[in-house]
Enzyme design. Sequence first.
Site, PDB file in Angstrom:
ATOM      1  CB  CYS A  32      14.410  -1.694  20.939  1.00  0.00           C
ATOM      2  SG  CYS A  32      14.309  -1.985  22.728  1.00  0.00           S
TER       3      CYS A  32
ATOM      4  CE  LYS B 297      12.590  -4.474  17.941  1.00  0.00           C
ATOM      5  NZ  LYS B 297      11.870  -4.313  19.222  1.00  0.00           N
TER       6      LYS B 297
ATOM      7  CD  GLU C 143      10.853  -0.680  20.276  1.00  0.00           C
ATOM      8  OE1 GLU C 143      10.647  -1.705  19.602  1.00  0.00           O
ATOM      9  OE2 GLU C 143      11.589  -0.660  21.298  1.00  0.00           O
TER      10      GLU C 143
END
Length: 256
Positions: free
Chosen positions: A145, A110, A40
Amino acid sequence: MNVAAVQLPAENAPEENRDRAVERVRDAAERGADLAVLPEMWPVGYFAFDAYDDAAEPVPGSTTDRLAALADELSIHLHGGSLVERDGDDLYNTSVLFDPNGELLATYRKIHLFGYDSEEATRLTPGDEICAVETDLGTLGLTTCYDLRFPTLYRELVDAGVEILLVTSAWPRERLDHWHLFTRTRAVENQSLLVAANLTGSIDGVDLGGESVVVDPWGVERANAGTDARTVLAEVALDEVRETRESFPALADRQL
């Protein structure tokens, strides 16, 4: 098939990071990887929040163009990790997936932005769509994540047909136990393969965890990168997912 998790150091040095990422993906392909996954925000190191605005670029843009050319050159599927995407006045944490011809197959913004001890949630805009994409390797689901802490996202991906879960991450070392708990749990409860690439090293006072992993549908870590900047490969098969779901039909037994 062989899958690779490319573990890069967290540094705010975009050009050097791009060169390093290309070199490491090329090495993974030479070692037989059919799919490589990057971490990421690897161009800026995630926690270098003050660098986000300068590092932001459109998708497609210079970084994704270079990744696309690399996937085409190496004839591999490449999950290019995530970068700061600029779209108008908004910035996103956006991950990208390329096919072996260098075509941009999918982007994922995200959804769950991290606000605990982080400026991501105040500087960026959250995405609002899951990302499941059919490929020659199987149906892949893109996640990032902090998403690991939200099981409903992964169940939506499985309901959309996902067999292999991909995680690009900058997970801190102080919560590394949670990293292993969640990567294994998301694989087990969704009876899926999971490939998770994490940053390592330190940036802006934060130690990153490393220990990128490949996890099978039974929750067994088939590869672990440890704490150094390195790439790990594991041989997996899509039949493992299908056989697990058939022999132990937990997904089929769901009532809710």
